[in-house]
Each structure stands twice: as structure tokens, then as C-alpha cells.
Enzyme design. Structure first.
Site, PDB file in Angstrom:
ATOM      1  N   ASP A   7      36.949  30.655  38.639  1.00  0.00           N
ATOM      2  CA  ASP A   7      37.278  31.866  39.314  1.00  0.00           C
ATOM      3  C   ASP A   7      36.558  31.903  40.400  1.00  0.00           C
ATOM      4  O   ASP A   7      35.649  31.270  40.503  1.00  0.00           O
ATOM      5  CB  ASP A   7      37.024  33.143  38.203  1.00  0.00           C
ATOM      6  CG  ASP A   7      37.333  34.379  39.014  1.00  0.00           C
ATOM      7  OD1 ASP A   7      38.394  34.369  39.563  1.00  0.00           O
ATOM      8  OD2 ASP A   7      36.400  35.259  38.971  1.00  0.00           O
ATOM      9  N   ASP A   9      36.367  35.349  42.908  1.00  0.00           N
ATOM     10  CA  ASP A   9      35.525  36.440  43.206  1.00  0.00           C
ATOM     11  C   ASP A   9      34.689  36.994  41.905  1.00  0.00           C
ATOM     12  O   ASP A   9      35.338  36.967  40.818  1.00  0.00           O
ATOM     13  CB  ASP A   9      36.324  37.617  43.792  1.00  0.00           C
ATOM     14  CG  ASP A   9      37.231  37.323  44.976  1.00  0.00           C
ATOM     15  OD1 ASP A   9      36.682  36.757  45.791  1.00  0.00           O
ATOM     16  OD2 ASP A   9      38.373  37.586  44.740  1.00  0.00           O
ATOM     17  N   ASP A 169      34.414  35.753  35.282  1.00  0.00           N
ATOM     18  CA  ASP A 169      33.511  36.856  35.066  1.00  0.00           C
ATOM     19  C   ASP A 169      34.010  38.154  34.186  1.00  0.00           C
ATOM     20  O   ASP A 169      33.504  39.162  33.869  1.00  0.00           O
ATOM     21  CB  ASP A 169      33.034  37.344  36.269  1.00  0.00           C
ATOM     22  CG  ASP A 169      33.702  38.211  37.033  1.00  0.00           C
ATOM     23  OD1 ASP A 169      33.479  39.099  37.870  1.00  0.00           O
ATOM     24  OD2 ASP A 169      34.840  37.227  37.481  1.00  0.00           O
TER      25      ASP A 169
END
Length: 216
Positions: A7, A9, A169
Site C-alpha cells: 500500500d 499512503d 496499514d
């Protein structure tokens, strides 16, 4: 492990300050109050349109979908002006990613950020050349948590699901990995840590992903 898909961001890059700058410029167009960076960060993960809708919900503004679509375009126009001016790389990204690449691990990015913006952020940090493919929210018909973006990355890499891992995240990232049948690791920063992820799936340093000396 032949490939790692990241991922962007909240995983590789703390981009919240620049995202917030764009959102706050959009709000200012309507005379609405500026929002804190970390308030906006908690609303990210599902793409630009969802972010704008959530920001309006957060500040108690009732707007229709047409307004959301128009204001998403305004936000993105501002964000493109400075996609990484205040953003920083997380943890040991700068050192670990070149080491992983040198070790022969194939790297990709799978994000709900628009592909061109994701590529611009990676170029800003000089790490774009390390990734064989960047899959953004507009690369495939569906976006995360649908498995299609991860599947698209794996097909490009020509790597089987059992030979790859997805690192993120958020719950969205975890659900994407589950839907695609790929292993998942969660970083201990960004919007995390996810409290219900087992310790063995947590990641504190990207260097921990490097192959052991002598491994084949």
C-alpha cells in the site's frame, strides 16, 4: 517470497499533510473551516471521492453526491499542485526497498490513490524505479478492498499468490489481501496498528522482509 506489494499512503509514505492541504483548500473554496491533519488522515484509505464525502460527514455538512463529485475534482486539482511537499517516508523505507530490490524481490504498489498521483509521490522520493507496477484507484474497474487491484499486480509480476505478500496499514488492506488469497502484513504506523492482527503479521521494519543470508 518472490514479490512484495505495498500500500502507499500510511504504509510507505506519510502523505497526510499534503492530502490535508488539498482538502483544506477545497473546504476554503466554500468558506468552511480547516481540519486537522490527523483528523483527515483517519478518513483516508478508500480513495479521493470517499475521502471528500467523509470530510463533509465529519464536519456535519449534508451535501449530495453531485457536490461530492465536483469537490473531489477541486481537491485533486489542489493536491496535484503539491503531492509530496510535506510528506515523508516511513520507517526504513529509503534503505530497505533498494535492498529488497537488489536481493531480487519484485516490488509493486497497490493503492486507492489515483495512479498518476501515486507515481508522482514515488518519483518525488526517488523510489519509483524500484516498482515494476503501480496499481491505483483508476487502474482497474474496482478498487480495494475488491481483490482485482492485487490480482492485476500479481498478473503483471507473473507471481502466484502463495509467493507474494501484501503490506498495508488499514482494515481495507487486510480485507483486500484476504479477498485475493494473499498473505498480509500490517505496519505499526499509519492508520494502524490493527489491534486484531496477530503479532506474527505485524511489521516494525521493512528490513525484516529481506531474505535471510544464504536463502534461495
Amino acid at each position: 517470497m518472490k514479490a512484495i506489494i505495498f500500500d502507499l499512503d500510511g504504509t510507505l509514505v506519510d502523505s497526510a499533510p499534503d492530502i490535508a492541504w488539498g482538502i483544506n483548500r477545497m473546504l476554503a473554496v466554500h468558506g468552511l473551516p480547516e481540519q486537522e491533519v490527523r483528523t483527515i488522515e483517519r478518513l483516508t484509505g478508500e480513495g479521493a471521492t470517499a475521502l471528500v464525502a467523509k470530510v463533509y460527514e465529519q464536519i456535519g455538512q449534508v451535501v449530495d453526491q453531485g457536490r461530492v463529485v465536483r469537490d473531489t475534482a477541486i481537491y485533486l486539482a489542489y493536491y496535484r499542485q503539491r503531492p509530496a511537499e510535506e510528506s515523508v517516508l516511513y520507517a526504513d523505507t529509503a534503505a530497505a526497498l533498494p535492498a529488497l530490490h537488489a536481493a531480487g524481490v519484485r516490488l509493486a504498489v497497490c493503492t486507492n490513490k489515483v495512479q498518476s498521483l501515486a507515481e508522482a509521490v514515488l518519483r518525488h522520493f526517488g523510489i519509483d524505479h524500484l516498482f515494476e507496477i503501480v496499481v491505483g484507484s483508476d487502474t482497474t474497474r474496482q478498487r480495494k478492498p475488491h481483490p482485482a487491484p492485487l490480482q492485476h499486480a500479481l498478473a503483471h509480476l507473473q507471481v502466484a499468490t502463495e509467493d507474494a505478500v501484501f503490506i498495508g496499514d488499514t482494515v481495507i488492506d487486510r480485507d483486500t489481501a484476504l479477498a485475493a488469497g494473499i498473505a498480509f502484513r500490517v505496519v505499526d504506523w499509519g492508520n494502524g496498528p490493527l489491534v486484531d492482527v496477530p503479532a506474527k503479521q505485524r511489521l516494525q521494519h521493512f528490513a525484516d522482509l529481506l531474505p535471510a543470508p544464504g536463502a534461495t
